[in-house]
Design an enzyme around this catalytic site. Structure first.
Site, PDB file in Angstrom:
ATOM      1  N   SER A  56     -13.065 -36.305  -4.437  1.00  0.00           N
ATOM      2  CA  SER A  56     -11.633 -36.120  -4.586  1.00  0.00           C
ATOM      3  C   SER A  56     -10.777 -37.364  -4.319  1.00  0.00           C
ATOM      4  O   SER A  56      -9.734 -37.287  -3.685  1.00  0.00           O
ATOM      5  CB  SER A  56     -11.211 -34.981  -3.653  1.00  0.00           C
ATOM      6  N   SER A  57     -11.240 -38.483  -4.849  1.00  0.00           N
ATOM      7  CA  SER A  57     -10.410 -39.687  -4.781  1.00  0.00           C
ATOM      8  C   SER A  57      -9.115 -39.459  -5.557  1.00  0.00           C
ATOM      9  O   SER A  57      -8.053 -39.963  -5.182  1.00  0.00           O
ATOM     10  CB  SER A  57     -11.163 -40.894  -5.353  1.00  0.00           C
TER      11      SER A  57
ATOM     12  N   ARG B 227     -12.311 -35.437   0.314  1.00  0.00           N
ATOM     13  CA  ARG B 227     -12.916 -34.259   0.954  1.00  0.00           C
ATOM     14  C   ARG B 227     -14.328 -34.055   0.439  1.00  0.00           C
ATOM     15  O   ARG B 227     -14.717 -34.548  -0.606  1.00  0.00           O
ATOM     16  CB  ARG B 227     -12.097 -32.999   0.687  1.00  0.00           C
TER      17      ARG B 227
ATOM     18  N   GLY C 105     -16.852 -36.648  -7.067  1.00  0.00           N
ATOM     19  CA  GLY C 105     -16.740 -35.300  -6.506  1.00  0.00           C
ATOM     20  C   GLY C 105     -16.206 -35.264  -5.084  1.00  0.00           C
ATOM     21  O   GLY C 105     -16.236 -34.224  -4.428  1.00  0.00           O
TER      22      GLY C 105
ATOM     23  N   ASP D 197     -11.597 -22.257  -7.148  1.00  0.00           N
ATOM     24  CA  ASP D 197     -10.198 -22.337  -6.679  1.00  0.00           C
ATOM     25  C   ASP D 197      -9.243 -21.992  -7.816  1.00  0.00           C
ATOM     26  O   ASP D 197      -8.281 -21.240  -7.632  1.00  0.00           O
ATOM     27  CB  ASP D 197      -9.869 -23.706  -6.037  1.00  0.00           C
TER      28      ASP D 197
ATOM     29  N   HIS E  72     -15.731 -24.552  -8.325  1.00  0.00           N
ATOM     30  CA  HIS E  72     -15.110 -24.047  -9.568  1.00  0.00           C
ATOM     31  C   HIS E  72     -14.597 -22.622  -9.396  1.00  0.00           C
ATOM     32  O   HIS E  72     -14.700 -21.810 -10.315  1.00  0.00           O
ATOM     33  CB  HIS E  72     -16.090 -24.131 -10.747  1.00  0.00           C
TER      34      HIS E  72
ATOM     35  N   ASP F  29      -8.290 -29.543  -3.507  1.00  0.00           N
ATOM     36  CA  ASP F  29      -8.391 -30.934  -3.051  1.00  0.00           C
ATOM     37  C   ASP F  29      -7.105 -31.397  -2.375  1.00  0.00           C
ATOM     38  O   ASP F  29      -7.127 -32.045  -1.322  1.00  0.00           O
ATOM     39  CB  ASP F  29      -8.691 -31.858  -4.245  1.00  0.00           C
TER      40      ASP F  29
ATOM     41  N   LYS G  64     -13.286 -36.816 -14.403  1.00  0.00           N
ATOM     42  CA  LYS G  64     -13.009 -35.471 -14.913  1.00  0.00           C
ATOM     43  C   LYS G  64     -11.984 -35.454 -16.041  1.00  0.00           C
ATOM     44  O   LYS G  64     -11.980 -34.534 -16.862  1.00  0.00           O
ATOM     45  CB  LYS G  64     -12.524 -34.570 -13.774  1.00  0.00           C
TER      46      LYS G  64
HETATM   47  P1  ADP Z   1     -12.871 -37.660  -8.054  1.00  0.00           P
HETATM   48  O1  ADP Z   1     -14.071 -36.765  -8.047  1.00  0.00           O
HETATM   49  O2  ADP Z   1     -13.106 -38.875  -7.211  1.00  0.00           O
HETATM   50  O3  ADP Z   1     -11.602 -36.953  -7.731  1.00  0.00           O
HETATM   51  P2  ADP Z   1     -11.679 -38.031 -10.679  1.00  0.00           P
HETATM   52  O4  ADP Z   1     -12.365 -38.257 -11.979  1.00  0.00           O
HETATM   53  O5  ADP Z   1     -10.931 -36.777 -10.518  1.00  0.00           O
HETATM   54  O6  ADP Z   1     -12.799 -38.194  -9.543  1.00  0.00           O
HETATM   55  O7  ADP Z   1     -10.672 -39.246 -10.393  1.00  0.00           O
HETATM   56  C1  ADP Z   1     -11.105 -40.587 -10.324  1.00  0.00           C
HETATM   57  C2  ADP Z   1      -9.993 -41.531 -10.710  1.00  0.00           C
HETATM   58  O8  ADP Z   1      -9.039 -41.667  -9.619  1.00  0.00           O
HETATM   59  C3  ADP Z   1     -10.460 -42.961 -10.955  1.00  0.00           C
HETATM   60  O9  ADP Z   1     -10.955 -43.134 -12.267  1.00  0.00           O
HETATM   61  C4  ADP Z   1      -9.172 -43.755 -10.734  1.00  0.00           C
HETATM   62  O10 ADP Z   1      -8.333 -43.729 -11.865  1.00  0.00           O
HETATM   63  C5  ADP Z   1      -8.499 -42.971  -9.609  1.00  0.00           C
HETATM   64  N1  ADP Z   1      -8.849 -43.638  -8.325  1.00  0.00           N
HETATM   65  C6  ADP Z   1      -9.743 -43.231  -7.406  1.00  0.00           C
HETATM   66  N2  ADP Z   1      -9.829 -44.114  -6.372  1.00  0.00           N
HETATM   67  C7  ADP Z   1      -8.974 -45.115  -6.660  1.00  0.00           C
HETATM   68  C8  ADP Z   1      -8.591 -46.341  -6.006  1.00  0.00           C
HETATM   69  N3  ADP Z   1      -9.134 -46.713  -4.852  1.00  0.00           N
HETATM   70  N4  ADP Z   1      -7.668 -47.115  -6.598  1.00  0.00           N
HETATM   71  C9  ADP Z   1      -7.124 -46.740  -7.776  1.00  0.00           C
HETATM   72  N5  ADP Z   1      -7.424 -45.621  -8.440  1.00  0.00           N
HETATM   73  C10 ADP Z   1      -8.337 -44.808  -7.898  1.00  0.00           C
HETATM   74  P1  NG1 Z   2     -13.053 -33.184  -8.174  1.00  0.00           P
HETATM   75  O1  NG1 Z   2     -14.465 -33.205  -8.558  1.00  0.00           O
HETATM   76  O2  NG1 Z   2     -12.851 -33.722  -6.805  1.00  0.00           O
HETATM   77  O3  NG1 Z   2     -12.157 -33.884  -9.166  1.00  0.00           O
HETATM   78  C1  NG1 Z   2     -12.341 -30.661  -9.078  1.00  0.00           C
HETATM   79  C2  NG1 Z   2     -10.974 -29.980  -8.950  1.00  0.00           C
HETATM   80  C3  NG1 Z   2     -10.941 -28.905  -7.851  1.00  0.00           C
HETATM   81  C4  NG1 Z   2     -12.089 -27.940  -7.992  1.00  0.00           C
HETATM   82  C5  NG1 Z   2     -13.410 -28.718  -8.107  1.00  0.00           C
HETATM   83  C6  NG1 Z   2     -14.588 -27.829  -8.373  1.00  0.00           C
HETATM   84  C7  NG1 Z   2      -8.853 -31.116  -9.356  1.00  0.00           C
HETATM   85  C8  NG1 Z   2      -7.865 -32.056  -8.845  1.00  0.00           C
HETATM   86  N1  NG1 Z   2      -9.954 -30.950  -8.625  1.00  0.00           N
HETATM   87  O4  NG1 Z   2     -12.585 -31.595  -8.045  1.00  0.00           O
HETATM   88  O5  NG1 Z   2      -9.713 -28.204  -7.896  1.00  0.00           O
HETATM   89  O6  NG1 Z   2     -11.898 -27.061  -9.075  1.00  0.00           O
HETATM   90  O7  NG1 Z   2     -13.364 -29.697  -9.149  1.00  0.00           O
HETATM   91  O8  NG1 Z   2     -14.749 -26.900  -7.343  1.00  0.00           O
HETATM   92  O9  NG1 Z   2      -8.671 -30.527 -10.406  1.00  0.00           O
HETATM   93 MG    MG Z   3     -10.607 -35.422  -8.823  1.00  0.00          MG
END
Ligand code: ADP
Ligand code: NG1
Ligand code: MG
Length: 450
Positions: free
Chosen positions: A147-148, A40, A145, A49, A47, A192, A236
């Site tokens: 939300s993978s 998304r 950011g 939610d 920050h 997310d 994160k």
């Molecule tokens: P985001 O902002 O993308 O949500 P996070 O730090 O919350 O970032 O999460 C990223 C983590 O999600 C990656 O370090 C990895 O462990 C996992 N991830 C994301 N995309 C993939 C993928 N395509 N395959 C495996 N793991 C993934």
């Molecule tokens: P990202 O950056 O996608 O990991 C995080 C939080 C959200 C929200 C935003 C800031 C998780 C899974 N995601 O998103 O809930 O607080 O930061 O608005 O904790």
């Molecule tokens: Mg995330």
């Protein structure tokens, strides 16, 4: 399954066929079904939610795709088309208690799968010993950011539900996923997972929490959105920064609640419950109370405990938050609370503008740019590279731009005239901002059998 109705054709795409072939090669077996969950972009409401306030995201076309078959053994074996994510094979008894603690390195990638798996098993299938074979392919830029992480958690949850023939509502699944992603360490909110499950094509969603509900929000037809990466990534769960912000908001809630004379201040979940308990109509009415009750720039834990007249363990109810609180000598409660209430107000103002007649793109853009300034100066969750990118987009004719997601790196979301998107993207790509793409609201997560 209701979850299959949203995008029934995705199973026939070339991409799914390719990943299916890869699955057969890897596991020597046909997959039974496929799952997709989108990432998304959050348009406004950062920050807040986890403070109980509504947010305004849209789902992306970029997603996590999982191909799944039953495993005859009580084990989950998970592989990735990107082999830098190393294959993992373990008994389900291990998966059932898997979690991560925050350290200086990122959690192993399959722990995000474990979150979704555990969430569903604990809520609906505690005694299960069913195993799975899973192949993952992701197109959401990780740690940016977008939300993978939640796309991983939601697709793992849907895979687990399908394996067990369970059919809860999308809202129930989103609520479970919002909680179970915390097993990876980050004590975030539910935005997310909610947008990944509740998105519909062609509309942004205003998402409210406790209880979870959504309202469609449409922008005028001349509005275009571009997403551009600043070049810095941030996992994160690999630092304490995110959880320290959650701690700061929790302490701010406690002190304002206690000093404002709310008897049950310890029971209130978050900053938004302070506003509702005080019968204040809008979040901006909280700003003067922040100035009144949080008059110091920085607080030590000792000062906070003295004001609360209790120990921090009485109000930080999760071990991850207690750990985070110990990582920093001082906490900036006032600025964090000023961000939360002003950002919550901007989300409401944005929604009102969207439903007013006529085009208000410059007003919407200003709210987005103000949001970025608040993230940068009050919440301190930006980085120089994001600030430079935001400024550059404004120079290039954007109505507004801001960091999206948690920040400390990752992407900016930019509001611009629809017909100026290409020119903006060309300029940003020339300046090495990559990836950089335009986007429209995509559909929510779905499951499809072969
Ligand atoms: P985001 O902002 O993308 O949500 P996070 O730090 O919350 O970032 O999460 C990223 C983590 O999600 C990656 O370090 C990895 O462990 C996992 N991830 C994301 N995309 C993939 C993928 N395509 N395959 C495996 N793991 C993934
Ligand atoms: P990202 O950056 O996608 O990991 C995080 C939080 C959200 C929200 C935003 C800031 C998780 C899974 N995601 O998103 O809930 O607080 O930061 O608005 O904790
Ligand atoms: Mg995330």
């Amino acid at each position: 399954m209701e979850l299959s109705s949203s995008e029934s054709s995705f199973i026939n795409s070339d991409r799914v066929q390719k990943v299916k072939e890869c699955f057969i090669k890897n596991f020597n077996k046909q997959p039974d079904f496929a799952v997709r969950a989108p990432g998304r972009v959050n348009i406004i409401g950062e920050h807040i939610d986890y403070c109980g306030y509504p947010v305004l995201p849209m789902a992306l076309e970029q997603d996590i795709l999982m191909m799944v078959a039953t495993n005859e053994k009580p084990r989950i074996r998970i592989a990735n088309t990107d082999t830098t994510y190393v294959e993992y094979d373990e008994e389900i008894t291990v998966w059932k208690r898997m979690e991560a603690v925050t350290t200086s390195s990122a959690p192993q990638w399959f722990k995000y799968f474990a979150c979704g798996y555990r969430g569903i098993i604990e809520r609906w299938a505690a005694g299960s010993d069913k195993g799975m074979l899973v192949l993952v392919e992701g197109t959401v830029p990780p740690s940016s950011g977008l939300s993978s992480s939640s796309a991983m958690v939601v697709s793992a949850a849907l895979a687990t539900l399908k394996l067990h023939n369970l059919n809860p509502s999308r809202k129930e699944i989103a609520t479970v996923c919002g909680e179970c992603e915390k097993y990876v360490g980050v004590q975030g909110g539910g935005m997310d997972q909610a947008i990944s499950l509740l998105a519909e094509p062609s509309t942004c969603k205003f998402i409210e929490f406790n209880p979870l509900r959504t309202t469609d929000v449409q922008l005028t037809s001349d509005a275009g959105f571009v997403v551009a990466h600043c070049g810095v990534t941030m996992n994160k769960a690999a630092t304490f920064q995110f959880n320290i912000r959650v701690v700061e908001c929790t302490f701010a809630k406690c002190i304002i609640g206690k000093l404002a004379g709310i008897d049950n201040w310890k029971d209130l979940k978050n900053l938004s419950e302070i506003q509702t308990t005080l019968n204040l109509t809008e979040p901006k009415e909280m700003l003067s109370l922040v100035e009144k009750y949080l008059n110091k720039g920085e607080y030590t834990i000792e000062e906070i405990e003295n004001i609360m007249e209790c120990r921090m363990a009485d109000v930080l109810l999760r071990p991850a938050l207690l750990d985070a609180a110990k990582q920093t000598p001082t906490l900036k409660l006032k600025n964090r609370a000023l961000h939360v209430f002003s950002e919550a107000q901007r989300v409401l103002d944005f929604k009102v503008l969207c439903s007013a007649s006529g085009s208000h793109l410059s007003d919407l853009g200003k709210l987005m740019t103000d949001s970025h300034a608040s993230c940068r100066d009050l919440y301190e969750c930006s980085v120089k590279e994001l600030d430079v990118l935001v400024d550059r987009c404004l120079e290039l004719g954007a109505y507004g731009a801001r960091l999206t997601g948690a920040g400390w790196g990752g992407c900016a979301v930019i509001l611009i005239d629809k017909d100026k998107r290409e020119t903006l993207m060309e300029a940003l790509i020339e300046e090495k901002y990559n990836p950089c793409f335009s986007t429209i609201p995509s559909g929510g997560a779905c499951v499809q059998g072969f």
